[in-house]
Design a protein around this motif. Structure first.
Motif, PDB file in Angstrom:
ATOM      1  N   LYS A 135      44.000  53.736 -25.612  1.00 25.03           N
ATOM      2  CA  LYS A 135      43.366  54.117 -24.350  1.00 25.03           C
ATOM      3  C   LYS A 135      43.339  55.634 -24.149  1.00 25.03           C
ATOM      4  N   SER A 136      44.130  56.374 -24.915  1.00 27.11           N
ATOM      5  CA  SER A 136      44.163  57.831 -24.760  1.00 27.11           C
ATOM      6  C   SER A 136      42.813  58.479 -25.058  1.00 27.11           C
ATOM      7  N   PRO A 137      42.112  58.127 -26.169  1.00 29.04           N
ATOM      8  CA  PRO A 137      40.776  58.720 -26.376  1.00 29.04           C
ATOM      9  C   PRO A 137      39.795  58.383 -25.263  1.00 29.04           C
ATOM     10  N   LEU A 138      39.921  57.194 -24.679  1.00 24.63           N
ATOM     11  CA  LEU A 138      39.042  56.825 -23.574  1.00 24.63           C
ATOM     12  C   LEU A 138      39.291  57.712 -22.362  1.00 24.63           C
ATOM     13  N   PHE A 139      40.551  57.949 -22.042  1.00 20.84           N
ATOM     14  CA  PHE A 139      40.880  58.839 -20.927  1.00 20.84           C
ATOM     15  C   PHE A 139      40.426  60.270 -21.215  1.00 20.84           C
ATOM     16  N   THR A 140      40.606  60.704 -22.457  1.00 19.57           N
ATOM     17  CA  THR A 140      40.186  62.060 -22.816  1.00 19.57           C
ATOM     18  C   THR A 140      38.684  62.234 -22.641  1.00 19.57           C
ATOM     19  N   HIS A 141      37.918  61.271 -23.123  1.00 20.51           N
ATOM     20  CA  HIS A 141      36.459  61.354 -22.993  1.00 20.51           C
ATOM     21  C   HIS A 141      36.038  61.312 -21.522  1.00 20.51           C
ATOM     22  N   PHE A 142      36.718  60.511 -20.736  1.00 22.83           N
ATOM     23  CA  PHE A 142      36.390  60.418 -19.317  1.00 22.83           C
ATOM     24  C   PHE A 142      36.645  61.749 -18.602  1.00 22.83           C
ATOM     25  N   MET A 143      37.775  62.376 -18.895  1.00 27.81           N
ATOM     26  CA  MET A 143      38.090  63.660 -18.279  1.00 27.81           C
ATOM     27  C   MET A 143      37.136  64.749 -18.751  1.00 27.81           C
ATOM     28  N   LEU A 146      33.823  64.381 -16.945  1.00 26.95           N
ATOM     29  CA  LEU A 146      33.866  64.905 -15.585  1.00 26.95           C
ATOM     30  C   LEU A 146      33.789  66.429 -15.567  1.00 26.95           C
ATOM     31  N   ASP A 147      34.511  67.063 -16.498  1.00 33.66           N
ATOM     32  CA  ASP A 147      34.499  68.530 -16.529  1.00 33.66           C
ATOM     33  C   ASP A 147      33.140  69.086 -16.948  1.00 33.66           C
ATOM     34  N   GLY A 148      32.461  68.413 -17.858  1.00 35.12           N
ATOM     35  CA  GLY A 148      31.184  68.928 -18.350  1.00 35.12           C
ATOM     36  C   GLY A 148      29.985  68.164 -17.840  1.00 35.12           C
ATOM     37  N   LEU A 149      30.108  67.550 -16.658  1.00 36.35           N
ATOM     38  CA  LEU A 149      29.016  66.735 -16.135  1.00 36.35           C
ATOM     39  C   LEU A 149      27.744  67.553 -15.901  1.00 36.35           C
ATOM     40  N   SER A 150      27.890  68.754 -15.381  1.00 32.99           N
ATOM     41  CA  SER A 150      26.707  69.594 -15.141  1.00 32.99           C
ATOM     42  C   SER A 150      26.010  69.960 -16.445  1.00 32.99           C
ATOM     43  N   THR A 151      26.785  70.232 -17.495  1.00 30.61           N
ATOM     44  CA  THR A 151      26.196  70.558 -18.796  1.00 30.61           C
ATOM     45  C   THR A 151      25.485  69.350 -19.397  1.00 30.61           C
ATOM     46  N   ILE A 152      26.078  68.161 -19.271  1.00 29.20           N
ATOM     47  CA  ILE A 152      25.459  66.941 -19.799  1.00 29.20           C
ATOM     48  C   ILE A 152      24.124  66.681 -19.109  1.00 29.20           C
ATOM     49  N   ARG A 153      24.085  66.859 -17.786  1.00 32.91           N
ATOM     50  CA  ARG A 153      22.832  66.650 -17.064  1.00 32.91           C
ATOM     51  C   ARG A 153      21.791  67.719 -17.398  1.00 32.91           C
ATOM     52  N   ALA A 154      22.250  68.948 -17.587  1.00 37.57           N
ATOM     53  CA  ALA A 154      21.314  70.035 -17.860  1.00 37.57           C
ATOM     54  C   ALA A 154      20.614  69.858 -19.208  1.00 37.57           C
ATOM     55  N   PHE A 155      21.330  69.398 -20.227  1.00 37.40           N
ATOM     56  CA  PHE A 155      20.754  69.235 -21.559  1.00 37.40           C
ATOM     57  C   PHE A 155      20.265  67.805 -21.828  1.00 37.40           C
ATOM     58  N   GLY A 156      20.397  66.917 -20.845  1.00 38.40           N
ATOM     59  CA  GLY A 156      19.912  65.553 -21.035  1.00 38.40           C
ATOM     60  C   GLY A 156      20.702  64.746 -22.036  1.00 38.40           C
ATOM     61  N   TRP A 157      22.034  64.902 -22.019  1.00 35.55           N
ATOM     62  CA  TRP A 157      22.898  64.223 -22.988  1.00 35.55           C
ATOM     63  C   TRP A 157      23.532  62.960 -22.397  1.00 35.55           C
ATOM     64  N   GLU A 158      22.918  62.397 -21.356  1.00 36.43           N
ATOM     65  CA  GLU A 158      23.511  61.222 -20.718  1.00 36.43           C
ATOM     66  C   GLU A 158      23.619  60.041 -21.688  1.00 36.43           C
ATOM     67  N   LYS A 159      22.579  59.836 -22.509  1.00 42.05           N
ATOM     68  CA  LYS A 159      22.592  58.703 -23.442  1.00 42.05           C
ATOM     69  C   LYS A 159      23.696  58.863 -24.481  1.00 42.05           C
ATOM     70  N   ASN A 160      23.839  60.076 -25.025  1.00 42.80           N
ATOM     71  CA  ASN A 160      24.886  60.313 -26.026  1.00 42.80           C
ATOM     72  C   ASN A 160      26.280  60.155 -25.419  1.00 42.80           C
ATOM     73  N   LYS A 162      27.065  58.248 -22.884  1.00 43.63           N
ATOM     74  CA  LYS A 162      27.291  56.824 -22.639  1.00 43.63           C
ATOM     75  C   LYS A 162      27.618  56.092 -23.931  1.00 43.63           C
ATOM     76  N   GLU A 163      26.927  56.433 -25.017  1.00 39.85           N
ATOM     77  CA  GLU A 163      27.227  55.788 -26.299  1.00 39.85           C
ATOM     78  C   GLU A 163      28.637  56.129 -26.771  1.00 39.85           C
ATOM     79  N   ALA A 164      29.058  57.376 -26.582  1.00 40.60           N
ATOM     80  CA  ALA A 164      30.427  57.758 -26.952  1.00 40.60           C
ATOM     81  C   ALA A 164      31.443  57.014 -26.096  1.00 40.60           C
ATOM     82  N   PHE A 165      31.135  56.857 -24.817  1.00 42.30           N
ATOM     83  CA  PHE A 165      32.044  56.119 -23.932  1.00 42.30           C
ATOM     84  C   PHE A 165      32.144  54.656 -24.356  1.00 42.30           C
ATOM     85  N   ASP A 166      31.013  54.061 -24.739  1.00 41.08           N
ATOM     86  CA  ASP A 166      31.027  52.661 -25.190  1.00 41.08           C
ATOM     87  C   ASP A 166      31.847  52.510 -26.466  1.00 41.08           C
TER      88      ASP A 166
END
Length: 317
Positions: A135-143, A146-160, A162-166
């Motif tokens: 569960k540690s990698p899952l928590f790391t990816h989640f944190m 959250l920290d890079g949410l603005s960057t993910i939205r700016a570059f359109g990386w939502e799909k990537n 989500k796939e990493a989270f899955d």
């Protein structure tokens, strides 16, 4: 298991057996608060190098999974182990009343139970540890999300993202799925063991009629019906107890092995009026990342009051 259900279960135990309130309402909160305080002080006193080489999910996992095992599962598992142990002993005694020769099967039954729990305990314990660690990698990816949410939205990386989270989610659930499979195996083996005991009781009652009575035979068969459930509860609760104690051991190891910035030899205290000017003088300062990567080498400079100085780049160049 949700917290409202656990709270209701704790209150029910405390109402049924008043002396359990000492553990659930007094000892458990005090022990959990003390362990949480030790864990918090260890993290707050850790040097920056610790956070540079340790994922945030590992630290978060200490405060979530390990502390949940300590303050919720540990006391319940302790009470369940003792309760189910005495219940199994009583049921074994009542089952043995079905026939005079039934008592001869007790050593073989205990030996079979020991072999079953030995296999299940080692496997289940490792799977529970893997469940916590995965569960540690899952928590790391989640944190990090959250920290890079603005960057993910700016570059359109939502799909990537989500796939990493899955992928992390699927990886974290594999040990839990295997744990459920092992529990189903345990129930099957214990059912077969109890079936063998029932067959032995009936065989002795049919072939050696003088060694039993109708009432004793009925009492023995009645207890056999619930004996597999008691055995399953005893083995699973014992595993939960060992896992919870393992969480306490991990907190202890984490507190002992994590470096701290506090040094007993560093007793220098600045004067009462410090700082008086607000200037900084640096004389031949060197710094490294760890023990190999050189960041600063022999820096000498004076920063006057009001000046803003920045060192850019990972290597300080």
């Amino acid at each position: 298991m949700s917290r409202p259900y656990v709270k209701h279960k704790i209150i029910k135990y405390a109402d049924d057996l008043p002396h359990l309130g000492v553990m659930f309402m007094n000892l458990m909160p005090r022990a959990a608060i003390r362990l949480h305080n030790i864990l918090l002080q260890t993290v707050m006193r850790a040097p920056p190098s610790f956070f540079a080489k340790t994922d945030s999910g590992v630290v978060l996992n200490r405060f979530s999974q390990d502390m949940s095992l300590v303050d919720l599962q540990l006391p319940i598992a302790t009470i369940t182990v003792f309760g189910s142990l005495f219940g199994c002993i009583a049921q074994m005694a009542l089952i043995s009343t079905g026939s005079s020769y039934m008592a001869l099967t007790i050593p073989f039954t205990l030996l079979a139970i020991y072999g079953i729990q030995n296999v299940y305990l080692k496997t289940s314990r490792q799977l529970r540890y893997l469940d916590l660690e995965n569960k540690s990698p899952l928590f790391t990816h989640f944190m990090e999300t959250l920290d890079g949410l603005s960057t993910i939205r700016a570059f359109g990386w939502e799909k990537n993202a989500k796939e990493a989270f899955d992928r992390h989610m699927d990886h974290s659930q594999k040990p839990y799925y295997m744990l459920l499979c092992v529990q189903r195996w345990l129930n099957l083996v214990l059912d077969l063991l109890v079936t063998a005991l029932a067959v032995i009781v009936m065989a002795l009652a049919v072939n050696l009629k003088s060694t039993t009575a109708a009432g004793l035979l009925g009492l023995s068969l009645n207890n056999i019906l619930g004996f597999n459930k008691s055995l399953s509860t005893l083995v699973t609760s014992w595993t939960s107890l060992e896992t919870s104690l393992g969480a306490v051991a991990r907190v202890k190891t984490f507190a002992e092995t994590t470096e701290t910035e506090e040094r007993t030899e560093q007793t220098y205290e600045p004067p009462a009026g410090w700082p008086s000017l607000g200037s900084i003088e640096i004389d031949d300062v060197s710094a490294t990342y760890g023990s190999k990567v050189q960041a600063l080498n022999g820096i000498t400079m004076t920063i006057k009051p009001g000046e803003k100085i920045g060192i850019c780049g990972r290597t300080g160049r």
